[in-house]
Motif scaffolding. Structure first.
Motif, mmCIF file in Angstrom:
data_model
loop_
_atom_site.group_PDB
_atom_site.id
_atom_site.type_symbol
_atom_site.label_atom_id
_atom_site.label_comp_id
_atom_site.label_asym_id
_atom_site.label_seq_id
_atom_site.Cartn_x
_atom_site.Cartn_y
_atom_site.Cartn_z
ATOM 1 N N GLU A 78 0.840 -1.204 0.000
ATOM 2 C CA GLU A 78 0.000 0.000 0.000
ATOM 3 C C GLU A 78 0.870 1.246 0.000
ATOM 4 O OE1 GLU A 78 -3.946 1.773 2.282
ATOM 5 O OE2 GLU A 78 -2.807 0.141 3.197
ATOM 6 N N GLU A 155 -4.325 -2.898 -1.818
ATOM 7 C CA GLU A 155 -5.032 -1.747 -2.399
ATOM 8 C C GLU A 155 -4.466 -1.392 -3.783
ATOM 9 O OE1 GLU A 155 -7.685 -0.413 -1.320
ATOM 10 O OE2 GLU A 155 -7.800 -1.273 0.680
ATOM 11 N N SER A 158 -5.838 1.841 -6.026
ATOM 12 C CA SER A 158 -5.878 3.177 -5.427
ATOM 13 C C SER A 158 -5.210 4.197 -6.354
ATOM 14 C CB SER A 158 -5.169 3.153 -4.072
ATOM 15 O OG SER A 158 -5.101 4.446 -3.518
ATOM 16 N N THR A 186 -8.368 -5.062 -0.303
ATOM 17 C CA THR A 186 -9.030 -3.877 -0.837
ATOM 18 C C THR A 186 -10.223 -3.522 0.032
ATOM 19 O OG1 THR A 186 -10.119 -2.936 -2.791
ATOM 20 C CG2 THR A 186 -10.482 -5.271 -2.362
#
Length: 296
Positions: A78, A155, A158, A186
């Motif tokens: 992330e 993620e 993003s 997610t």
């Protein structure tokens, strides 16, 4: 390909993960979902040997994780980790060589990925010159440049626009076809519903749901039917209540009343039916239901 049993991790007085077990098979996409602070990232980091569990065991490629095993894993964190003052190609070559890939192989694979992800026009730009979305795609390319057999995406969508989200999803689907094991974390339940074979839902560090997406949706299905027809279902036998939804209606049946009985009633009224199916809840509805029931 990947198995974990009884993982537990404490940080001071906080138990971040408690008795988490999971598996990821070749050619399978497993979504790991849960509220913020539920233990998802901690679980991922234990799987990748970034942090050690206090209890439990992790097996990757049928053995405890090792330096050789790490070279077969791709991780998109992330928190992104590219060298911002370097150009795109040197970033990819360096990160591939860290995984044991030769310079010649790294360059060939980088060219393939830049072309597949639409990044070829940006190959000689510095990372800091790229938009957030393009930088995300370069990070994705770095995750795959060494042809990993197990890929972890935290993620991944993003900051991406819808066009590049579709490009990345298509590549993830290609990885599944190539028998790569994939896990991704997610907050977007629609992405899980679209891509994943199985989901692992974590709340307060514990697994609260684990199974095939289709089976979980079926398990949480109630006594509702979706029907697209040319008549308003007012006064149909066995229908307690109804509501308009999209191109049709959602009907809640009376207890003990079978869906085929209601279908027969509609047909007897001369209704033309285009769709008739069990109205299963979305994963987002299931997620909210599970979390709210645990925190009630």
């Amino acid at each position: 390909m990947v198995q974990a049993a009884g993982l537990r991790k404490r940080f001071g007085d906080l138990v971040a993960v408690e008795d988490v077990s999971l598996s990821v098979r070749p050619g399978e996409i497993v979504g790991i979902v849960g509220p913020n602070g539920s233990g998802k990232t901690t679980t991922i980091r234990m799987l990748l040997d970034i942090i050690q569990p206090d209890e439990g065991e992790v097996s990757v490629f049928d053995a405890a994780i090792s330096p050789a095993a790490r070279e077969r894993i791709g991780y998109l964190p992330e928190e992104r980790g590219l060298y911002r003052t370097l150009r795109v190609i040197p970033n990819l070559l360096y990160l591939a060589e860290l995984k044991g890939v030769s310079r010649e192989q790294a360059l060939r694979r980088s060219d393939q990925l830049l072309d597949r992800l639409g990044l070829e026009p940006h190959r000689n730009k510095k990372v800091q010159e790229l938009s957030r979305g393009l930088g995300q795609l370069v990070q994705f390319a770095a995750t795959l440049v060494h042809d990993p057999e197990f890929v972890v995406l935290d993620e991944p969508f993003s900051g991406l626009d819808p066009v590049n989200v579709r490009v990345m999803k298509d590549v993830v689907a290609e990885l599944r076809t190539a028998n790569v094991a994939i896990m991704f974390s997610t907050h977007q339940m629609s992405d899980v519903e679209e891509l994943c074979d199985r989901i692992l839902m974590i709340d307060n560090g514990r697994v609260v749901l684990d199974g095939l997406v289709t089976e979980i949706k079926r398990r949480f299905a109630g006594s509702e039917i979706f029907v697209a027809c040319d008549q308003v279902p007012e006064g149909v036998d066995g229908v307690l209540e109804w509501r308009r939804e999209g191109v049709g209606y959602v009907l809640r049946l009376s207890p003990g009343y079978a869906a085929e009985d209601m279908l027969r009633s509609l047909l007897d009224r001369g209704a033309r039916i285009d769709r008739f199916e069990l109205a299963t809840p979305s994963l987002e509805q299931i997620f909210l239901q599970v979390v709210e029931s645990r925190n009630a």
